[in-house]
Design a protein around this motif. Sequence first.
Motif, PDB file in Angstrom:
ATOM      1  N   VAL A  11     -16.827 -15.310   1.088  1.00 38.07           N
ATOM      2  CA  VAL A  11     -16.362 -15.504  -0.619  1.00 38.07           C
ATOM      3  C   VAL A  11     -15.171 -14.835   0.327  1.00 38.07           C
ATOM      4  CG1 VAL A  11     -15.607 -16.182  -2.856  1.00 38.07           C
ATOM      5  CG2 VAL A  11     -17.656 -16.232  -1.535  1.00 38.07           C
ATOM      6  N   PRO A  12     -13.792 -15.324   0.305  1.00 38.25           N
ATOM      7  CA  PRO A  12     -12.313 -14.579   0.096  1.00 38.25           C
ATOM      8  C   PRO A  12     -12.058 -14.513  -1.614  1.00 38.25           C
ATOM      9  CG  PRO A  12     -12.237 -16.757   2.266  1.00 38.25           C
ATOM     10  CD  PRO A  12     -13.496 -16.666   0.810  1.00 38.25           C
ATOM     11  N   LYS A  13     -11.908 -13.179  -1.073  1.00 38.82           N
ATOM     12  CA  LYS A  13     -11.194 -12.444  -2.359  1.00 38.82           C
ATOM     13  C   LYS A  13      -9.728 -12.688  -2.811  1.00 38.82           C
ATOM     14  CE  LYS A  13     -15.388 -12.431  -4.769  1.00 38.82           C
ATOM     15  NZ  LYS A  13     -15.414 -13.078  -5.596  1.00 38.82           N
ATOM     16  N   THR A  14      -9.148 -12.008  -2.068  1.00 37.24           N
ATOM     17  CA  THR A  14      -7.874 -11.760  -1.470  1.00 37.24           C
ATOM     18  C   THR A  14      -7.097 -11.174  -0.629  1.00 37.24           C
ATOM     19  OG1 THR A  14      -5.436 -10.363  -2.660  1.00 37.24           O
ATOM     20  CG2 THR A  14      -7.632  -8.717  -2.433  1.00 37.24           C
ATOM     21  N   ARG A  15      -5.837 -11.687  -0.085  1.00 43.86           N
ATOM     22  CA  ARG A  15      -5.205 -11.188   0.879  1.00 43.86           C
ATOM     23  C   ARG A  15      -4.896 -10.056   0.949  1.00 43.86           C
ATOM     24  NH1 ARG A  15      -5.664 -14.865   3.936  1.00 43.86           N
ATOM     25  NH2 ARG A  15      -4.972 -16.967   4.091  1.00 43.86           N
ATOM     26  N   LEU A  16      -4.602  -9.269   1.714  1.00 44.37           N
ATOM     27  CA  LEU A  16      -3.531  -7.329   1.826  1.00 44.37           C
ATOM     28  C   LEU A  16      -2.750  -7.101   2.998  1.00 44.37           C
ATOM     29  CD1 LEU A  16      -4.988  -5.018   0.336  1.00 44.37           C
ATOM     30  CD2 LEU A  16      -6.658  -4.028   2.034  1.00 44.37           C
ATOM     31  N   SER A  17      -1.944  -6.540   2.727  1.00 39.97           N
ATOM     32  CA  SER A  17      -0.773  -6.457   4.406  1.00 39.97           C
ATOM     33  C   SER A  17      -1.607  -4.998   4.940  1.00 39.97           C
ATOM     34  CB  SER A  17       0.099  -6.056   3.202  1.00 39.97           C
ATOM     35  OG  SER A  17       0.219  -4.625   2.473  1.00 39.97           O
ATOM     36  N   ASP A  18      -1.027  -4.883   6.033  1.00 41.67           N
ATOM     37  CA  ASP A  18      -1.061  -4.422   7.149  1.00 41.67           C
ATOM     38  C   ASP A  18      -0.700  -2.461   6.389  1.00 41.67           C
ATOM     39  OD1 ASP A  18      -1.687  -6.094   8.861  1.00 41.67           O
ATOM     40  OD2 ASP A  18      -0.325  -5.779   9.324  1.00 41.67           O
ATOM     41  N   ARG A  19       0.149  -2.362   5.890  1.00 47.70           N
ATOM     42  CA  ARG A  19       0.673  -1.527   5.022  1.00 47.70           C
ATOM     43  C   ARG A  19      -0.461  -0.511   4.446  1.00 47.70           C
ATOM     44  NH1 ARG A  19       6.523   0.636   3.903  1.00 47.70           N
ATOM     45  NH2 ARG A  19       5.513   3.121   2.667  1.00 47.70           N
ATOM     46  N   ALA A  20      -1.108  -1.499   3.378  1.00 52.51           N
ATOM     47  CA  ALA A  20      -1.268  -1.249   2.299  1.00 52.51           C
ATOM     48  C   ALA A  20      -3.495  -0.707   3.093  1.00 52.51           C
ATOM     49  CB  ALA A  20      -2.465  -2.353   1.019  1.00 52.51           C
ATOM     50  N   LEU A  21      -3.606  -1.236   3.724  1.00 58.20           N
ATOM     51  CA  LEU A  21      -5.189  -1.401   4.707  1.00 58.20           C
ATOM     52  C   LEU A  21      -4.849   0.161   5.442  1.00 58.20           C
ATOM     53  CD1 LEU A  21      -7.857  -2.500   6.156  1.00 58.20           C
ATOM     54  CD2 LEU A  21      -6.428  -3.376   7.786  1.00 58.20           C
ATOM     55  N   GLU A  22      -3.380   0.277   6.062  1.00 62.29           N
ATOM     56  CA  GLU A  22      -3.493   1.876   6.420  1.00 62.29           C
ATOM     57  C   GLU A  22      -3.642   2.656   5.230  1.00 62.29           C
ATOM     58  OE1 GLU A  22       0.754   1.141   8.059  1.00 62.29           O
ATOM     59  OE2 GLU A  22      -0.133  -0.133   9.499  1.00 62.29           O
ATOM     60  N   GLY A  23      -3.394   2.567   4.228  1.00 61.78           N
ATOM     61  CA  GLY A  23      -3.487   3.711   3.432  1.00 61.78           C
ATOM     62  C   GLY A  23      -4.580   3.405   3.060  1.00 61.78           C
ATOM     63  N   LEU A  24      -5.222   2.997   2.483  1.00 63.97           N
ATOM     64  CA  LEU A  24      -7.405   2.814   2.479  1.00 63.97           C
ATOM     65  C   LEU A  24      -7.592   3.467   3.574  1.00 63.97           C
ATOM     66  CD1 LEU A  24      -8.176  -0.619   1.445  1.00 63.97           C
ATOM     67  CD2 LEU A  24      -7.619   1.362  -0.107  1.00 63.97           C
ATOM     68  N   ILE A  25      -7.102   3.520   4.915  1.00 59.63           N
ATOM     69  CA  ILE A  25      -8.033   3.772   6.398  1.00 59.63           C
ATOM     70  C   ILE A  25      -7.537   6.119   5.947  1.00 59.63           C
ATOM     71  CG2 ILE A  25      -7.649   4.409   8.778  1.00 59.63           C
ATOM     72  CD1 ILE A  25      -7.700   0.882   9.001  1.00 59.63           C
ATOM     73  N   ARG A  26      -6.001   5.877   5.462  1.00 62.86           N
ATOM     74  CA  ARG A  26      -5.524   7.334   5.284  1.00 62.86           C
ATOM     75  C   ARG A  26      -6.892   7.868   4.558  1.00 62.86           C
ATOM     76  NH1 ARG A  26      -0.889   5.504   5.374  1.00 62.86           N
ATOM     77  NH2 ARG A  26       0.915   5.631   7.241  1.00 62.86           N
ATOM     78  N   ARG A  27      -7.152   7.145   3.207  1.00 60.53           N
ATOM     79  CA  ARG A  27      -7.406   7.661   2.416  1.00 60.53           C
ATOM     80  C   ARG A  27      -8.848   7.649   2.382  1.00 60.53           C
ATOM     81  NH1 ARG A  27      -5.777   4.450  -1.708  1.00 60.53           N
ATOM     82  NH2 ARG A  27      -3.748   4.989  -1.092  1.00 60.53           N
ATOM     83  N   HIS A  28      -9.066   6.969   2.710  1.00 62.47           N
ATOM     84  CA  HIS A  28     -11.343   7.105   3.448  1.00 62.47           C
ATOM     85  C   HIS A  28     -12.360   6.752   4.366  1.00 62.47           C
ATOM     86  CE1 HIS A  28     -11.109   5.745  -1.162  1.00 62.47           C
ATOM     87  NE2 HIS A  28     -10.278   4.760  -1.035  1.00 62.47           N
ATOM     88  N   GLY A  29     -10.952   6.357   5.830  1.00 60.53           N
ATOM     89  CA  GLY A  29     -11.803   5.867   7.308  1.00 60.53           C
ATOM     90  C   GLY A  29     -11.897   4.330   7.265  1.00 60.53           C
ATOM     91  N   ALA A  30     -12.198   4.378   8.556  1.00 62.42           N
ATOM     92  CA  ALA A  30     -13.079   2.838   8.604  1.00 62.42           C
ATOM     93  C   ALA A  30     -14.297   2.729   9.418  1.00 62.42           C
ATOM     94  CB  ALA A  30     -11.901   2.248   8.831  1.00 62.42           C
ATOM     95  N   TYR A  31     -14.880   1.904   9.246  1.00 61.23           N
ATOM     96  CA  TYR A  31     -15.893   1.693  10.494  1.00 61.23           C
ATOM     97  C   TYR A  31     -14.970   0.089  11.684  1.00 61.23           C
ATOM     98  CZ  TYR A  31     -19.108   4.109   7.881  1.00 61.23           C
ATOM     99  OH  TYR A  31     -19.962   5.414   7.789  1.00 61.23           O
ATOM    100  N   VAL A  32     -14.998   0.342  12.381  1.00 59.57           N
ATOM    101  CA  VAL A  32     -14.330  -1.034  12.934  1.00 59.57           C
ATOM    102  C   VAL A  32     -15.393  -1.518  14.293  1.00 59.57           C
ATOM    103  CG1 VAL A  32     -12.221  -1.093  14.456  1.00 59.57           C
ATOM    104  CG2 VAL A  32     -12.400   0.208  12.805  1.00 59.57           C
ATOM    105  N   HIS A  33     -15.686  -2.898  13.987  1.00 53.86           N
ATOM    106  CA  HIS A  33     -16.333  -3.758  14.305  1.00 53.86           C
ATOM    107  C   HIS A  33     -15.856  -3.697  16.592  1.00 53.86           C
ATOM    108  CE1 HIS A  33     -18.912  -6.646  16.214  1.00 53.86           C
ATOM    109  NE2 HIS A  33     -19.453  -6.405  15.345  1.00 53.86           N
TER     110      HIS A  33
END
Length: 80
Positions: A11-33
Amino acid sequence: MVALLPNTDGVPKTRLSDRALEGLIRRHGAYVHPRLVEEGWVDLEDLEALGHVEVLEVQPLPGEKVFVPSRAGWVILEVA
């Protein structure tokens, strides 16, 4: 860590900008498929410059929120 996955059922919840996603990755890291890297949705070198990134096939559990690419940016998806 946040999970970046190719399209999955949910279920889609919301859209996220590239910049916001970059901030999350800086803070938490990421698993990438790996398919996102192969299909050109993400540039692995750019992501690694932001923080800790691991390329692996993640199987999210129902109810978890993941990030899925779309033509208009990223969508936060609650896995069905």
